[in-house]
Design a protein around this motif. Sequence first.
Motif, mmCIF file in Angstrom:
data_model
loop_
_atom_site.group_PDB
_atom_site.id
_atom_site.type_symbol
_atom_site.label_atom_id
_atom_site.label_comp_id
_atom_site.label_asym_id
_atom_site.label_seq_id
_atom_site.Cartn_x
_atom_site.Cartn_y
_atom_site.Cartn_z
ATOM 1 N N LYS A 105 -10.881 -7.022 -9.316
ATOM 2 C CA LYS A 105 -10.288 -8.280 -10.467
ATOM 3 C C LYS A 105 -8.798 -8.164 -10.119
ATOM 4 O O LYS A 105 -8.145 -7.274 -9.934
ATOM 5 N N LYS A 106 -8.353 -9.474 -10.132
ATOM 6 C CA LYS A 106 -7.110 -9.858 -10.002
ATOM 7 C C LYS A 106 -6.303 -9.693 -11.169
ATOM 8 O O LYS A 106 -6.809 -9.506 -12.365
ATOM 9 N N ILE A 107 -5.082 -9.526 -11.205
ATOM 10 C CA ILE A 107 -3.948 -9.614 -12.359
ATOM 11 C C ILE A 107 -3.505 -10.753 -12.418
ATOM 12 O O ILE A 107 -2.922 -11.246 -11.386
ATOM 13 N N GLY A 108 -3.296 -11.169 -13.666
ATOM 14 C CA GLY A 108 -2.733 -12.747 -14.160
ATOM 15 C C GLY A 108 -1.383 -12.538 -14.039
ATOM 16 O O GLY A 108 -0.573 -11.697 -13.822
ATOM 17 N N ALA A 109 -0.824 -13.842 -13.271
ATOM 18 C CA ALA A 109 0.597 -14.027 -13.004
ATOM 19 C C ALA A 109 1.564 -13.816 -14.246
ATOM 20 O O ALA A 109 2.809 -13.051 -14.180
ATOM 21 N N ALA A 148 5.533 3.135 -4.412
ATOM 22 C CA ALA A 148 4.830 1.906 -4.638
ATOM 23 C C ALA A 148 3.871 2.117 -5.810
ATOM 24 O O ALA A 148 3.416 3.167 -6.196
ATOM 25 N N LEU A 149 3.696 0.802 -6.614
ATOM 26 C CA LEU A 149 2.800 0.976 -7.839
ATOM 27 C C LEU A 149 1.520 0.133 -7.538
ATOM 28 O O LEU A 149 1.484 -1.090 -7.439
ATOM 29 N N GLY A 150 0.490 0.716 -7.527
ATOM 30 C CA GLY A 150 -0.695 0.117 -7.367
ATOM 31 C C GLY A 150 -1.196 -0.334 -8.538
ATOM 32 O O GLY A 150 -1.204 0.447 -9.630
ATOM 33 N N LEU A 151 -1.613 -1.697 -8.778
ATOM 34 C CA LEU A 151 -1.984 -2.387 -10.012
ATOM 35 C C LEU A 151 -3.268 -3.043 -10.082
ATOM 36 O O LEU A 151 -3.644 -3.859 -9.138
ATOM 37 N N GLY A 152 -4.032 -2.945 -10.904
ATOM 38 C CA GLY A 152 -5.456 -3.516 -10.889
ATOM 39 C C GLY A 152 -6.379 -3.017 -12.154
ATOM 40 O O GLY A 152 -5.620 -2.475 -13.258
ATOM 41 N N CYS A 153 -7.471 -3.183 -12.104
ATOM 42 C CA CYS A 153 -8.494 -2.817 -13.096
ATOM 43 C C CYS A 153 -9.315 -1.681 -12.557
ATOM 44 O O CYS A 153 -9.732 -1.761 -11.421
ATOM 45 N N GLU A 154 -9.607 -0.556 -13.395
ATOM 46 C CA GLU A 154 -10.227 0.483 -12.922
ATOM 47 C C GLU A 154 -11.768 0.159 -12.485
ATOM 48 O O GLU A 154 -12.425 -0.561 -13.416
ATOM 49 N N ILE A 189 -3.683 -2.603 -18.239
ATOM 50 C CA ILE A 189 -4.002 -2.787 -16.789
ATOM 51 C C ILE A 189 -3.740 -1.477 -16.115
ATOM 52 O O ILE A 189 -2.838 -0.633 -16.602
ATOM 53 N N ASP A 190 -4.565 -1.067 -15.229
ATOM 54 C CA ASP A 190 -4.594 0.300 -14.650
ATOM 55 C C ASP A 190 -3.578 0.360 -13.394
ATOM 56 O O ASP A 190 -3.250 -0.527 -12.950
ATOM 57 N N SER A 191 -3.136 1.747 -13.132
ATOM 58 C CA SER A 191 -2.027 1.992 -12.047
ATOM 59 C C SER A 191 -2.151 3.003 -11.505
ATOM 60 O O SER A 191 -2.896 4.237 -11.828
ATOM 61 N N CYS A 192 -1.496 3.148 -10.267
ATOM 62 C CA CYS A 192 -1.148 4.559 -9.601
ATOM 63 C C CYS A 192 0.046 4.558 -8.790
ATOM 64 O O CYS A 192 0.599 3.390 -8.526
ATOM 65 N N ILE A 193 0.764 5.630 -8.872
ATOM 66 C CA ILE A 193 2.033 5.666 -8.070
ATOM 67 C C ILE A 193 1.803 6.117 -6.795
ATOM 68 O O ILE A 193 1.128 7.432 -6.808
ATOM 69 N N LEU A 194 2.208 5.738 -5.700
ATOM 70 C CA LEU A 194 2.044 6.173 -4.223
ATOM 71 C C LEU A 194 3.426 6.689 -3.815
ATOM 72 O O LEU A 194 4.520 5.547 -3.795
#
Length: 187
Positions: free
Chosen positions: A24-28, A155-161, A128-133
């Motif tokens: 699933k995409k994240i809105g602008a 880096a911050l990963g963003l999206g839906c789990e 919105i869900d996230s992870c830090i890499l």
Amino acid sequence: MSAKKLSVLDIVKSRRTTYEFSAKKIGAVDLKNILEAARWAPSPFNSQPWKFIVVKDKKRIEKLVNISHYGNFHTDPPVLVVAVLEKMYDHQKGMLKGAAKEFVLSHKYFTIASPLITMTYAAKSLGIDSCILSLIVDKANRILSVPKGKEAILALGLGCEEKNAYHKKRERLNFSEIVRKEKYGKR
């Protein structure tokens, strides 16, 4: 009926690392709000020594996740925001004098982590869900064409789990284990 507004503490306590992202995409607008939160993150002497690279290309995301420390525990998010640390003193030469010089060298990791943490909470507030890499800097720099003297550190990963995704148990130490009064040994 309106949804209950979460407090900052609610957001902090409910945020967790996402290991499996859906497509699933994240809105602008949401992405812009997350980046706006990063723009307002604290930095020493208000130096704001960062640039952010928004990565949506699947192949580039895959490369960056693969060269991240512990990246093999994550599926690729739809968006990565890479934080590039610039020299903290490029625009504030006074930071190289006296005790401030030592401060600049020892606080660069705090400085680049600050906007990432801010973005994780902004993302959570938007659902919105996230992870830090943690990136391998020289490899990330090459992948992203980062100029010499600058470092693509996080880096911050963003999206839906993804539904039924893996969750690591979240535990915290008790206050008595981490809080001291006046001196280190006094609880």
